[in-house]
Design an enzyme around this catalytic site. Structure first.
Site, PDB file in Angstrom:
ATOM      1  N   ASP A  69      46.020  39.905  -3.461  1.00 41.07           N
ATOM      2  CA  ASP A  69      47.214  39.420  -2.777  1.00 41.07           C
ATOM      3  C   ASP A  69      48.279  39.049  -3.811  1.00 41.07           C
ATOM      4  OD1 ASP A  69      48.942  37.118  -1.598  1.00 41.07           O
ATOM      5  OD2 ASP A  69      48.027  38.032   0.150  1.00 41.07           O
ATOM      6  N   ILE A  70      49.469  39.615  -3.687  1.00 42.07           N
ATOM      7  CA  ILE A  70      50.571  39.304  -4.599  1.00 42.07           C
ATOM      8  C   ILE A  70      51.052  37.886  -4.311  1.00 42.07           C
ATOM      9  CG2 ILE A  70      52.891  39.942  -5.361  1.00 42.07           C
ATOM     10  CD1 ILE A  70      52.277  42.802  -4.444  1.00 42.07           C
ATOM     11  N   GLU A  72      51.505  42.406   1.678  1.00 40.36           N
ATOM     12  CA  GLU A  72      51.354  42.336   0.220  1.00 40.36           C
ATOM     13  C   GLU A  72      49.894  42.280  -0.193  1.00 40.36           C
ATOM     14  OE1 GLU A  72      51.868  37.989   1.528  1.00 40.36           O
ATOM     15  OE2 GLU A  72      52.445  39.986   2.187  1.00 40.36           O
TER      16      GLU A  72
END
Length: 330
Positions: free
Chosen positions: A195-196, A238
């Site tokens: 996950d960004i 994301e």
């Protein structure tokens, strides 16, 4: 061409056009080709490259360069066509060519280069000239269908495989281990959700076009860092998912830490970006939904405990609700 042959050609085309996944389509292609008189065997392969990617950094196993269809994760797996494939692949071109190897005739059907990985179908045997015409027509339909399905099975922005394809591949990996007679502790598969960090702020501060560029660069880093034998997906928004194959606990930590560090050090336009990662082992005794939930819980722990770190949960942690091991990165 007699009317009966024309009818047969249309029926075969209709059969191929009804399938909605590459897996089902290729299974049907193999069964159709085996029905032609003179055809002894049909095998399909995915060709990833000619040079392995960073295998020694993750495990003692060699990275996949050629994988037989359907999915096999046996690192040491080689079939009788391996020498032939190694011989023809360096100069292979899209289309159909006829070769003779060890007194056996082959039709080598290679799909267009825009489809990755390269797909090769080996048809062993000697079909009649009339049947070869029909086989070439089947190849054209199959080639077009694979191109259409490939577009359908990929995320339109990043070109990684999408969530729908992930479900299919993940089930195939689990089936592989369920059917495997023995367990090699150094050759397991793992599922990690990436996950960004603070991606919403990226969109809010720089706009969605910049956010899309970040997603593209992030997915390119995934393709560069992970091996051919690992499966990469855009999970949603994301979030991304990777199935890392044929390694042990030490190897998975090396692979994920290398990627975490690569993202942290990469020069994204006008902003520093980090990634949080949660992962678990793909234990075939658990259903896919539980394994995804465990990896997601590990990701939640990574984000809630400070981000830019890797957290590991075992599948049983999902039941006992106990914490897993946390790898801290300041």
């Amino acid at each position: 061409m007699p009317y009966s042959d024309i009818e047969k050609a249309f029926n075969l085309a209709a059969q191929l056009l009804q399938y909605q996944t590459y897996f089902d389509l290729t299974q049907k292609l193999i069964s159709i080709l085996k029905e032609f008189h003179g055809i002894e065997d049909v095998t399909s392969y995915e060709v990833f490259g000619t040079i392995a990617k960073r295998s020694d950094e993750i495990s003692s196993h060699t990275d996949f360069l050629i994988r037989r269809f359907p999915l096999s994760l046996d690192q040491d797996y080689q079939d009788r066509n391996t020498p032939l494939l190694n011989k023809i692949i360096p100069n292979i071109e899209p289309g159909i060519m006829t070769i003779n190897e060890d007194d056996s005739d082959y039709l080598v059907m290679t799909l267009g280069k825009e489809i990755k990985p390269v797909r090769v179908v080996l048809v062993q045997g000697e079909a009649s000239e009339q049947d070869q015409v029909m086989i070439r027509g089947i190849y054209q339909i199959y080639n077009n269908q694979v191109a259409l399905l490939d577009a359908k099975e990929r995320d339109p922005l990043t070109r990684l495989h999408n969530r729908q394809t992930m479900d299919l591949v993940l089930n195939q990996v689990l089936d592989f281990y369920r059917n495997k007679e023995s367990s090699d502790c150094d050759a397991q598969s793992w599922i990690a959700i990436l996950d960004i960090d603070h991606f919403k702020q990226i969109n809010d501060n720089f706009g969605h076009l910049y956010g899309d560029e970040v997603l593209l660069l992030f997915s390119s880093l995934m393709e560069d860092v992970f091996r051919y034998s690992d499966f990469l997906f855009r999970y949603g928004g994301e979030e991304f998912l990777v199935i890392i194959n044929q390694t042990n606990r030490e190897g998975i930590n090396v692979a994920l830490e290398r990627f975490r560090k690569r993202v942290e050090e990469y020069q994204f336009p006008s902003n520093r970006i980090t990634v949080s990662i949660g992962y678990t082992q793909l234990d075939p005794s658990y259903p896919m939904s539980i394994l995804l939930e465990v990896a997601d819980r590990a990701l939640y722990e990574a984000k809630s405990s400070g981000r830019n770190r890797i957290v590991h949960f075992e599948p049983q942690d999902n039941i006992s609700n106990t914490k897993g091991d946390v790898e801290w990165f300041e």
